[in-house]
Design a protein around this motif. Structure first.
Motif, mmCIF file in Angstrom:
data_model
loop_
_atom_site.group_PDB
_atom_site.id
_atom_site.type_symbol
_atom_site.label_atom_id
_atom_site.label_comp_id
_atom_site.label_asym_id
_atom_site.label_seq_id
_atom_site.Cartn_x
_atom_site.Cartn_y
_atom_site.Cartn_z
ATOM 1 N N ASP A 3 -16.783 -21.096 8.325
ATOM 2 C CA ASP A 3 -16.868 -20.637 6.940
ATOM 3 C C ASP A 3 -17.840 -19.467 6.855
ATOM 4 O O ASP A 3 -19.035 -19.635 7.086
ATOM 5 C CB ASP A 3 -17.345 -21.787 6.062
ATOM 6 N N LYS A 4 -17.320 -18.279 6.517
ATOM 7 C CA LYS A 4 -18.194 -17.103 6.479
ATOM 8 C C LYS A 4 -19.274 -17.207 5.409
ATOM 9 O O LYS A 4 -20.280 -16.530 5.488
ATOM 10 C CB LYS A 4 -17.398 -15.811 6.362
ATOM 11 N N LYS A 5 -19.117 -18.101 4.452
ATOM 12 C CA LYS A 5 -20.162 -18.319 3.449
ATOM 13 C C LYS A 5 -21.333 -19.104 4.027
ATOM 14 O O LYS A 5 -22.390 -19.167 3.420
ATOM 15 C CB LYS A 5 -19.595 -19.056 2.242
ATOM 16 N N LYS A 6 -21.114 -19.727 5.190
ATOM 17 C CA LYS A 6 -22.151 -20.541 5.823
ATOM 18 C C LYS A 6 -22.674 -19.901 7.113
ATOM 19 O O LYS A 6 -23.240 -20.589 7.965
ATOM 20 C CB LYS A 6 -21.600 -21.929 6.133
ATOM 21 N N LYS A 7 -22.489 -18.591 7.271
ATOM 22 C CA LYS A 7 -22.970 -17.879 8.459
ATOM 23 C C LYS A 7 -24.484 -17.974 8.557
ATOM 24 O O LYS A 7 -25.186 -17.881 7.551
ATOM 25 C CB LYS A 7 -22.660 -16.378 8.358
ATOM 26 N N TYR A 8 -24.973 -18.130 9.769
ATOM 27 C CA TYR A 8 -26.415 -18.057 9.988
ATOM 28 C C TYR A 8 -26.871 -16.606 9.866
ATOM 29 O O TYR A 8 -26.177 -15.689 10.318
ATOM 30 C CB TYR A 8 -26.790 -18.594 11.371
ATOM 31 N N LEU A 9 -28.014 -16.403 9.274
ATOM 32 C CA LEU A 9 -28.560 -15.059 9.113
ATOM 33 C C LEU A 9 -28.949 -14.432 10.445
ATOM 34 O O LEU A 9 -29.068 -13.209 10.540
ATOM 35 C CB LEU A 9 -29.765 -15.086 8.176
ATOM 36 N N THR A 10 -29.115 -15.247 11.473
ATOM 37 C CA THR A 10 -29.487 -14.733 12.793
ATOM 38 C C THR A 10 -28.320 -14.052 13.510
ATOM 39 O O THR A 10 -28.541 -13.366 14.503
ATOM 40 C CB THR A 10 -30.047 -15.870 13.680
ATOM 41 N N ASN A 11 -27.093 -14.244 13.039
ATOM 42 C CA ASN A 11 -25.940 -13.560 13.643
ATOM 43 C C ASN A 11 -26.102 -12.059 13.477
ATOM 44 O O ASN A 11 -26.427 -11.581 12.390
ATOM 45 C CB ASN A 11 -24.641 -13.967 12.941
ATOM 46 N N ALA A 66 -13.319 -23.044 22.436
ATOM 47 C CA ALA A 66 -14.000 -24.180 23.061
ATOM 48 C C ALA A 66 -14.960 -24.896 22.124
ATOM 49 O O ALA A 66 -15.410 -26.002 22.431
ATOM 50 C CB ALA A 66 -14.765 -23.703 24.295
ATOM 51 N N CYS A 67 -15.260 -24.307 20.987
ATOM 52 C CA CYS A 67 -16.223 -24.906 20.056
ATOM 53 C C CYS A 67 -15.654 -26.214 19.498
ATOM 54 O O CYS A 67 -14.623 -26.208 18.823
ATOM 55 C CB CYS A 67 -16.550 -23.949 18.919
ATOM 56 N N PRO A 68 -16.335 -27.347 19.747
ATOM 57 C CA PRO A 68 -15.778 -28.642 19.317
ATOM 58 C C PRO A 68 -15.815 -28.867 17.803
ATOM 59 O O PRO A 68 -15.117 -29.758 17.303
ATOM 60 C CB PRO A 68 -16.661 -29.654 20.046
ATOM 61 N N VAL A 69 -16.607 -28.082 17.076
ATOM 62 C CA VAL A 69 -16.717 -28.274 15.621
ATOM 63 C C VAL A 69 -16.246 -27.038 14.833
ATOM 64 O O VAL A 69 -16.478 -26.930 13.647
ATOM 65 C CB VAL A 69 -18.154 -28.670 15.208
ATOM 66 N N GLU A 70 -15.591 -26.113 15.535
ATOM 67 C CA GLU A 70 -15.043 -24.893 14.914
ATOM 68 C C GLU A 70 -16.097 -24.130 14.109
ATOM 69 O O GLU A 70 -15.846 -23.676 12.991
ATOM 70 C CB GLU A 70 -13.832 -25.228 14.057
ATOM 71 N N ALA A 71 -17.287 -23.966 14.700
ATOM 72 C CA ALA A 71 -18.384 -23.269 14.027
ATOM 73 C C ALA A 71 -18.403 -21.770 14.299
ATOM 74 O O ALA A 71 -19.215 -21.063 13.723
ATOM 75 C CB ALA A 71 -19.723 -23.879 14.447
ATOM 76 N N ILE A 72 -17.506 -21.285 15.148
ATOM 77 C CA ILE A 72 -17.447 -19.855 15.463
ATOM 78 C C ILE A 72 -16.322 -19.230 14.656
ATOM 79 O O ILE A 72 -15.195 -19.709 14.678
ATOM 80 C CB ILE A 72 -17.221 -19.603 16.972
ATOM 81 N N GLY A 73 -16.652 -18.143 13.969
ATOM 82 C CA GLY A 73 -15.663 -17.449 13.177
ATOM 83 C C GLY A 73 -15.371 -16.061 13.714
ATOM 84 O O GLY A 73 -16.181 -15.470 14.431
ATOM 85 N N ASN A 74 -14.221 -15.547 13.348
ATOM 86 C CA ASN A 74 -13.770 -14.217 13.742
ATOM 87 C C ASN A 74 -13.230 -13.558 12.494
ATOM 88 O O ASN A 74 -12.154 -13.905 12.018
ATOM 89 C CB ASN A 74 -12.705 -14.331 14.819
ATOM 90 N N ASP A 75 -13.978 -12.603 11.957
ATOM 91 C CA ASP A 75 -13.559 -11.893 10.746
ATOM 92 C C ASP A 75 -12.662 -10.700 11.050
ATOM 93 O O ASP A 75 -12.345 -9.939 10.140
ATOM 94 C CB ASP A 75 -14.785 -11.410 9.965
ATOM 95 N N GLY A 76 -12.279 -10.540 12.301
ATOM 96 C CA GLY A 76 -11.497 -9.382 12.684
ATOM 97 C C GLY A 76 -10.078 -9.508 12.320
ATOM 98 O O GLY A 76 -9.270 -8.684 12.214
#
Length: 76
Positions: A3-11, A66-76
């Protein structure tokens, strides 16, 4: 799905990001260590470098898959 609304600010800004669903399993850092880093203080991964080449993109996509909780997003 991340969820891009829940992105970590460290990204670092760009196509890929890690959101607050991350459980710090290290799957992404094990696959694409140059792009995914671990914030040990807060126990989550984040994107420290965005991929540029076709090979780098493939590594990041492999980490995303490979992310087991689908925490990686791709906005491309």
């Amino acid at each position: 799905m991340a969820d891009k609304k829940k992105k970590y600010l460290t990204n670092i800004s760009g196509k890929y990001y890690v959101d607050s669903n991350c459980i710090a399993c290290d799957a992404c850092t094990g696959i694409a260590i140059d792009f995914f880093k671990m914030n040990d203080d807060e126990a989550h991964a984040y994107v420290g470098l965005q991929p540029k080449t076709k090979e780098e993109l493939a590594l990041c996509e492999e980490a995303l898959g490979a992310c087991p909780v689908e925490a990686i997003g791709n906005d491309g």
